[in-house]
Design a protein around this motif. Structure first.
Motif, PDB file in Angstrom:
ATOM      1  N   TYR A  27       0.837  -1.056   0.015  1.00  0.00           N
ATOM      2  CA  TYR A  27       0.189   0.033  -0.126  1.00  0.00           C
ATOM      3  C   TYR A  27       0.765   1.243   0.021  1.00  0.00           C
ATOM      4  O   TYR A  27       0.830   2.191  -0.748  1.00  0.00           O
ATOM      5  CB  TYR A  27      -0.972  -0.008   1.216  1.00  0.00           C
ATOM      6  N   PHE A  31       1.605   3.906  -3.096  1.00  0.00           N
ATOM      7  CA  PHE A  31       1.360   5.256  -2.837  1.00  0.00           C
ATOM      8  C   PHE A  31       2.699   6.105  -3.114  1.00  0.00           C
ATOM      9  O   PHE A  31       2.504   7.231  -3.943  1.00  0.00           O
ATOM     10  CB  PHE A  31       1.105   5.460  -1.186  1.00  0.00           C
ATOM     11  N   ASP A 186      -3.571   3.956  -8.455  1.00  0.00           N
ATOM     12  CA  ASP A 186      -3.927   2.639  -8.199  1.00  0.00           C
ATOM     13  C   ASP A 186      -4.959   2.672  -7.371  1.00  0.00           C
ATOM     14  O   ASP A 186      -5.530   1.719  -6.734  1.00  0.00           O
ATOM     15  CB  ASP A 186      -2.620   1.790  -7.682  1.00  0.00           C
ATOM     16  N   ARG A 187      -5.862   3.775  -7.183  1.00  0.00           N
ATOM     17  CA  ARG A 187      -6.826   3.773  -6.349  1.00  0.00           C
ATOM     18  C   ARG A 187      -7.770   5.075  -6.669  1.00  0.00           C
ATOM     19  O   ARG A 187      -7.074   6.127  -7.478  1.00  0.00           O
ATOM     20  CB  ARG A 187      -6.704   3.959  -4.936  1.00  0.00           C
ATOM     21  N   ARG A 201       1.104  18.332  -6.691  1.00  0.00           N
ATOM     22  CA  ARG A 201       0.913  17.790  -5.819  1.00  0.00           C
ATOM     23  C   ARG A 201      -0.034  16.703  -5.821  1.00  0.00           C
ATOM     24  O   ARG A 201      -0.742  16.840  -6.425  1.00  0.00           O
ATOM     25  CB  ARG A 201       0.414  18.587  -4.530  1.00  0.00           C
ATOM     26  N   GLN A 207     -10.060  12.746   1.098  1.00  0.00           N
ATOM     27  CA  GLN A 207      -9.400  13.386   2.294  1.00  0.00           C
ATOM     28  C   GLN A 207     -10.402  14.741   2.503  1.00  0.00           C
ATOM     29  O   GLN A 207     -11.085  15.028   1.658  1.00  0.00           O
ATOM     30  CB  GLN A 207      -7.994  13.815   2.015  1.00  0.00           C
TER      31      GLN A 207
ATOM     32  N   ILE B  31      -6.108   2.767   7.977  1.00  0.00           N
ATOM     33  CA  ILE B  31      -5.741   3.141   6.810  1.00  0.00           C
ATOM     34  C   ILE B  31      -6.067   2.909   5.686  1.00  0.00           C
ATOM     35  O   ILE B  31      -6.475   3.400   4.827  1.00  0.00           O
ATOM     36  CB  ILE B  31      -4.217   2.978   7.223  1.00  0.00           C
ATOM     37  N   ILE B  32      -6.789   1.305   5.853  1.00  0.00           N
ATOM     38  CA  ILE B  32      -6.975   0.786   4.288  1.00  0.00           C
ATOM     39  C   ILE B  32      -8.635   1.205   4.240  1.00  0.00           C
ATOM     40  O   ILE B  32      -9.028   1.460   3.117  1.00  0.00           O
ATOM     41  CB  ILE B  32      -7.108  -0.893   4.411  1.00  0.00           C
ATOM     42  N   GLU B  34      -9.676   4.186   5.073  1.00  0.00           N
ATOM     43  CA  GLU B  34      -9.599   5.420   4.811  1.00  0.00           C
ATOM     44  C   GLU B  34     -10.220   6.373   6.087  1.00  0.00           C
ATOM     45  O   GLU B  34     -10.949   7.471   5.815  1.00  0.00           O
ATOM     46  CB  GLU B  34     -10.208   6.029   3.394  1.00  0.00           C
ATOM     47  N   PHE B  37      -5.391   8.966   7.262  1.00  0.00           N
ATOM     48  CA  PHE B  37      -4.547   9.158   5.752  1.00  0.00           C
ATOM     49  C   PHE B  37      -3.021   9.720   6.382  1.00  0.00           C
ATOM     50  O   PHE B  37      -2.877  10.532   7.294  1.00  0.00           O
ATOM     51  CB  PHE B  37      -4.993  10.425   5.065  1.00  0.00           C
ATOM     52  N   LEU B  38      -2.018   9.198   5.694  1.00  0.00           N
ATOM     53  CA  LEU B  38      -0.691   9.668   6.094  1.00  0.00           C
ATOM     54  C   LEU B  38       0.106  10.693   5.219  1.00  0.00           C
ATOM     55  O   LEU B  38       0.801  11.233   5.625  1.00  0.00           O
ATOM     56  CB  LEU B  38       0.242   8.110   5.957  1.00  0.00           C
ATOM     57  N   GLU B  39      -0.474  10.867   4.007  1.00  0.00           N
ATOM     58  CA  GLU B  39       0.043  11.914   3.388  1.00  0.00           C
ATOM     59  C   GLU B  39      -1.039  12.707   2.549  1.00  0.00           C
ATOM     60  O   GLU B  39      -2.138  12.250   2.312  1.00  0.00           O
ATOM     61  CB  GLU B  39       0.885  11.126   2.074  1.00  0.00           C
ATOM     62  N   PRO B  40      -0.896  13.843   2.328  1.00  0.00           N
ATOM     63  CA  PRO B  40       0.468  14.746   2.678  1.00  0.00           C
ATOM     64  C   PRO B  40       0.444  15.036   3.791  1.00  0.00           C
ATOM     65  O   PRO B  40       1.461  15.814   4.424  1.00  0.00           O
ATOM     66  CB  PRO B  40       0.181  16.147   1.453  1.00  0.00           C
ATOM     67  N   TYR B  41      -0.600  14.886   4.750  1.00  0.00           N
ATOM     68  CA  TYR B  41      -0.541  15.274   6.116  1.00  0.00           C
ATOM     69  C   TYR B  41      -1.175  14.167   6.902  1.00  0.00           C
ATOM     70  O   TYR B  41      -2.035  13.603   6.375  1.00  0.00           O
ATOM     71  CB  TYR B  41      -1.255  16.744   6.646  1.00  0.00           C
ATOM     72  N   VAL B  43      -3.793  12.780   8.907  1.00  0.00           N
ATOM     73  CA  VAL B  43      -5.140  13.128   8.933  1.00  0.00           C
ATOM     74  C   VAL B  43      -5.994  12.079   9.422  1.00  0.00           C
ATOM     75  O   VAL B  43      -6.011  11.110   8.959  1.00  0.00           O
ATOM     76  CB  VAL B  43      -5.831  13.734   7.940  1.00  0.00           C
ATOM     77  N   SER B  45     -10.133  11.233   9.907  1.00  0.00           N
ATOM     78  CA  SER B  45     -11.317  11.719   9.197  1.00  0.00           C
ATOM     79  C   SER B  45     -12.558  10.624   9.284  1.00  0.00           C
ATOM     80  O   SER B  45     -12.289   9.500   8.519  1.00  0.00           O
ATOM     81  CB  SER B  45     -11.162  12.348   7.815  1.00  0.00           C
ATOM     82  N   GLY B 103      -9.742   1.100  -3.302  1.00  0.00           N
ATOM     83  CA  GLY B 103      -8.234   1.256  -2.767  1.00  0.00           C
ATOM     84  C   GLY B 103      -7.236   0.313  -3.703  1.00  0.00           C
ATOM     85  O   GLY B 103      -7.523  -0.378  -4.451  1.00  0.00           O
TER      86      GLY B 103
END
Lengths: 220, 157
Positions: A27, A31, A186-187, A201, A207, B31-32, B34, B37-41, B43, B45, B103
């Motif tokens: 994963y 990424f 890939d997602r 970016r 998110q 994480i899987i 969602e 989230f690891l990137e870009p920060y 978070v 949620s 994913g």
């Protein structure tokens, strides 16, 4: 015999831990790969309508699937805030690239959106699809439903039906899928943000708005 | 029943093991699915419509940590390995349900196995909540069974 069972159980346990570790590493690896490949994304090669001003200094490329739950979450919670704060103010524009991989209806829905685009209703149809999204391949995006969405939007049904039934945009949707996977997506949803100087970016996944706000502000 | 908990979790290694299993599973599934989230920060949620599913992930992770470590204790005590198999089954069902088809794992399965992969990931996505409830059910049954069995097996040994 008992020892044999013990070793079997221990073996299964170890296999599960390894499988989880591989999935997790894969994963993160994928990424990073997507992020690195996103450095030089030739976004101009995609065929997609734009939402917002063509003169905006920042473009958000959304790579999505109409059957993806995460894409709907983003649509429901983040998209409108970006439209209100950045697109309607002329700072940003948005484009959508189909990565129709989740099922048969993903492909049909993507083709239907372009058929609606022939009658200048691409974004209205796009909104309609996400507002009515249900389970994957559950029939919510069957040909009949897709035509009923067109009817609701007052599209010329004969023209829309001919476009959909003849699979007029099959190659375009297929090309978009190939391009999206080709740049390392890939997602879904995957977002590529590109500013006028070519700086890029990526934001991967559904998110929240504050993440987009920070990244957009850093690129404007 | 309280005796079983005391017997297992007063031992330092089982207490740590249960926490490690719970935390690892919770972060992996979050994480899987969602929620993290690891990137870009970094978070965290959770939306209103995903709150129930997130709660199931949390319950599943805690239960898996408790049940798996109690059953490892039981295996060492009575050399019975079937119980671990059942508790792992419950955990695997719950974890598999979290493999979001949008994913990279779902994408890999679909691109590797084609239509069969697509049907499998669609099933895991469409029935995510029922599958998690089933897995929690299996883990609760295992927990009750294990809690009853441990004091009896302790007496025999």
């Amino acid at each position: 015999m008992k020892n044999g069972k013990k070793y079997t159980v221990a073996g299964v346990g170890v296999a599960i831990v390894i499988a989880i570790a591989i999935s997790f590493t894969s994963y993160l690896g994928q990424f990073e790969q997507a992020e690195n490949q996103g450095d030089n994304v030739p976004t101009s090669t995609f065929q997609a309508p734009f939402l917002g001003s063509q003169s905006a200094t920042l473009t958000i490329v959304e790579i999505g699937d109409y059957q993806c739950e995460g894409c709907k979450e983003w649509f429901d919670h983040t998209r409108q805030k970006i439209i209100d704060n950045y697109i309607d103010t002329g700072k940003v524009n948005l484009t959508f690239i189909d990565m129709a991989f989740l099922g048969v209806d993903s492909f049909n829905a993507a083709m239907a959106s372009y058929c609606a685009g022939d009658q200048e209703k691409y974004w209205d149809y796009h909104v309609m699809l996400y507002e009515h999204q249900e389970g994957i391949d559950s029939g919510w995006a069957s040909n009949e439903r897709l035509k009923s969405f067109a009817f609701t939007l007052d599209l010329d049904i004969d023209e829309f039906s001919h476009c959909l039934d003849s699979k007029k945009y099959y190659n375009q949707v297929k090309l978009n899928l190939e391009k999206a996977t080709g740049i390392g997506a890939d997602r879904t949803p995957t977002f590529i943000l590109v500013n006028a100087s070519g700086e890029q970016r990526q934001i991967i996944g559904s998110q929240p708005y504050n993440v987009f706000e920070k990244v957009i502000e850093s690129l404007l | 029943m309280q005796t079983s908990f005391r017997l297992v979790f007063t031992k330092y290694e089982y207490f740590i093991l249960s926490i490690v299993i719970s935390i690892s599973l919770f972060f992996t599934l979050s994480i899987i699915s969602e929620y993290i989230f690891l990137e870009p920060y970094l978070v965290f949620s959770v939306y209103t419509e995903t709150a129930f599913n997130f709660l199931l992930v949390l319950i599943l992770s805690i239960l898996a940590g408790i049940v798996v470590s109690m059953n490892i204790f039981r295996v060492k005590l009575a050399k019975k390995s079937k119980s671990v198999g059942a508790s792992l089954t419950g955990t695997i069902i719950g974890a598999s349900a979290g493999v979001c088809s949008c994913g990279p794992i779902g994408f890999s399965v679909i691109t590797t196995f084609g239509t069969a992969g697509s049907i499998a990931t669609a099933f895991l996505t469409n029935y995510e909540i029922p599958l998690r409830l089933i897995s929690i059910g299996i883990l609760i049954i295992m927990l009750i069974t294990t809690m009853r069995a441990i004091p009896a097996e302790c007496k025999i040994n």
